[in-house]
Design an enzyme around this catalytic site. Structure first.
Site, PDB file in Angstrom:
ATOM      1  N   THR A  62       0.835  -1.201   0.000  1.00  0.00           N
ATOM      2  CA  THR A  62       0.000   0.000   0.000  1.00  0.00           C
ATOM      3  C   THR A  62       0.870   1.252   0.000  1.00  0.00           C
ATOM      4  O   THR A  62       0.567   2.232  -0.689  1.00  0.00           O
ATOM      5  CB  THR A  62      -0.955  -0.004   1.204  1.00  0.00           C
ATOM      6  N   ASP A 128       1.884   4.854   6.279  1.00  0.00           N
ATOM      7  CA  ASP A 128       2.283   3.451   6.276  1.00  0.00           C
ATOM      8  C   ASP A 128       1.031   2.593   6.242  1.00  0.00           C
ATOM      9  O   ASP A 128      -0.049   3.038   6.645  1.00  0.00           O
ATOM     10  CB  ASP A 128       3.107   3.125   7.524  1.00  0.00           C
ATOM     11  N   GLY A 129       1.172   1.373   5.773  1.00  0.00           N
ATOM     12  CA  GLY A 129       0.058   0.441   5.752  1.00  0.00           C
ATOM     13  C   GLY A 129      -0.037  -0.327   7.056  1.00  0.00           C
ATOM     14  O   GLY A 129       0.645  -0.023   8.037  1.00  0.00           O
ATOM     15  N   ASP A 131      -1.347  -4.573   8.550  1.00  0.00           N
ATOM     16  CA  ASP A 131      -1.920  -5.886   8.255  1.00  0.00           C
ATOM     17  C   ASP A 131      -3.310  -6.024   8.862  1.00  0.00           C
ATOM     18  O   ASP A 131      -4.178  -6.690   8.300  1.00  0.00           O
ATOM     19  CB  ASP A 131      -0.999  -6.985   8.793  1.00  0.00           C
ATOM     20  N   GLU A 159       9.804   0.999  11.190  1.00  0.00           N
ATOM     21  CA  GLU A 159       8.538   1.706  10.979  1.00  0.00           C
ATOM     22  C   GLU A 159       8.112   2.465  12.232  1.00  0.00           C
ATOM     23  O   GLU A 159       7.643   3.606  12.153  1.00  0.00           O
ATOM     24  CB  GLU A 159       7.452   0.713  10.565  1.00  0.00           C
TER      25      GLU A 159
END
Length: 282
Positions: A62, A128-129, A131, A159
């Site tokens: 993403t 940021d993506g 999960d 991250e």
């Protein structure tokens, strides 16, 4: 079960936001639709970038979609966006961002600076993506906070550190990542190689993990290993993020309770973007 290193099958093709929304209306099949949703929320991020912004750039498919969309803006002669600076959370994404015209800090410099983070956030904002995303609400349905699971790409340690450097940090996901409870997805834990067996035993015996597997053939950018820790859905307790990091040999893990996004952007199959912020009523 042994996990293989994650492979990205996300298309390099760049579509405009209008093209993405048009294709979503054609009832695209599952995998294709998910990729389109990533492009859609990627464009949402790209359209918020201002000239000269210093961005924290996340990892995963993403985030890749957002980087490519920013690159399209930088290429356009009609677009006022000319210069974008960035600090990436993985070597792969640093290379991608540089290839589309973003002025990215050399990744080796980023790694060397992880132990001496600025006292105050020095990046304008970041993205940021994730999960999995769980929205925590009170009895009046007011959003209080978020719980995230990240780390499929194995970059969760960096991250978190880059997210802390951002004045505002946004999480971008497609609708499949919104969960009632986090925990269906295995939690990535970065571990020193010589402590793998010892740490795995602790997760099984002390925390009741249903499975703990080393991610085969995968080494993090900090040259450590990843254990994927599978818990029962809904069993991940608040406080485990910091508690797990106190285990000898653990660097960090993919539970994001401490680092909080200012906004979660969710792409939906009807072509809309849902914005979720603390204080919103949903």
């Amino acid at each position: 079960m042994t996990l293989e290193s994650p492979q990205c099958h996300f298309s390099d093709e760049i579509l405009s936001r209008e093209e993405v929304q048009g294709l979503l209306k054609t009832q695209a099949p599952g995998v294709e639709r998910q990729n389109l949703l990533k492009m859609l929320v990627g464009w949402e991020i790209a359209e918020r970038v201002l000239n000269g912004d210093r961005l924290g750039i996340g990892s995963g498919t993403t985030a890749k979609a957002a980087i490519r969309a920013i690159g399209q803006r930088l290429l356009s002669k009609e677009d006022p966006l000319r210069v974008v600076h960035g600090v990436a959370t993985s070597r792969e994404l640093a290379e991608l961002a540089r290839s589309v015209g973003i002025d990215v800090e050399p990744f080796d410099d980023t790694l060397q600076g992880l132990d001496t983070l600025p006292l105050e956030p020095d990046l304008d904002w970041g993205f940021d993506g994730a999960d999995e995303v769980e929205v925590i609400r009170d009895a009046s349905r007011v959003i209080k906070r978020f719980r995230l699971i990240k780390g499929y790409g194995g970059a969760q340690t960096i991250e978190k550190l880059i997210a802390r450097r951002c004045k505002k940090w946004r999480c971008i996901v497609d609708e499949s990542k919104r969960k009632d409870k986090i925990g269906a997805f295995a939690i990535a834990v970065e571990v020193w190689e010589d402590k793998l067996d010892e740490v795995a035993k602790i997760f099984m015996e002390r925390y009741g993990a249903t499975a703990v597997t080393r991610r085969q053939g995968f080494i993090t950018d900090q040259e450590n290993c990843i254990l994927d820790v599978q818990m029962q859905a809904g069993a991940i307790q608040v406080g485990w993020e910091q508690e797990w990091n106190q285990i000898d040999g653990v660097i960090d893990n993919g539970i994001f309770d401490e680092v909080q996004p200012a906004e979660v952007l969710v792409a939906h199959a009807d072509g809309t973007i849902e914005s979720l912020k603390p204080g919103d009523v949903i």
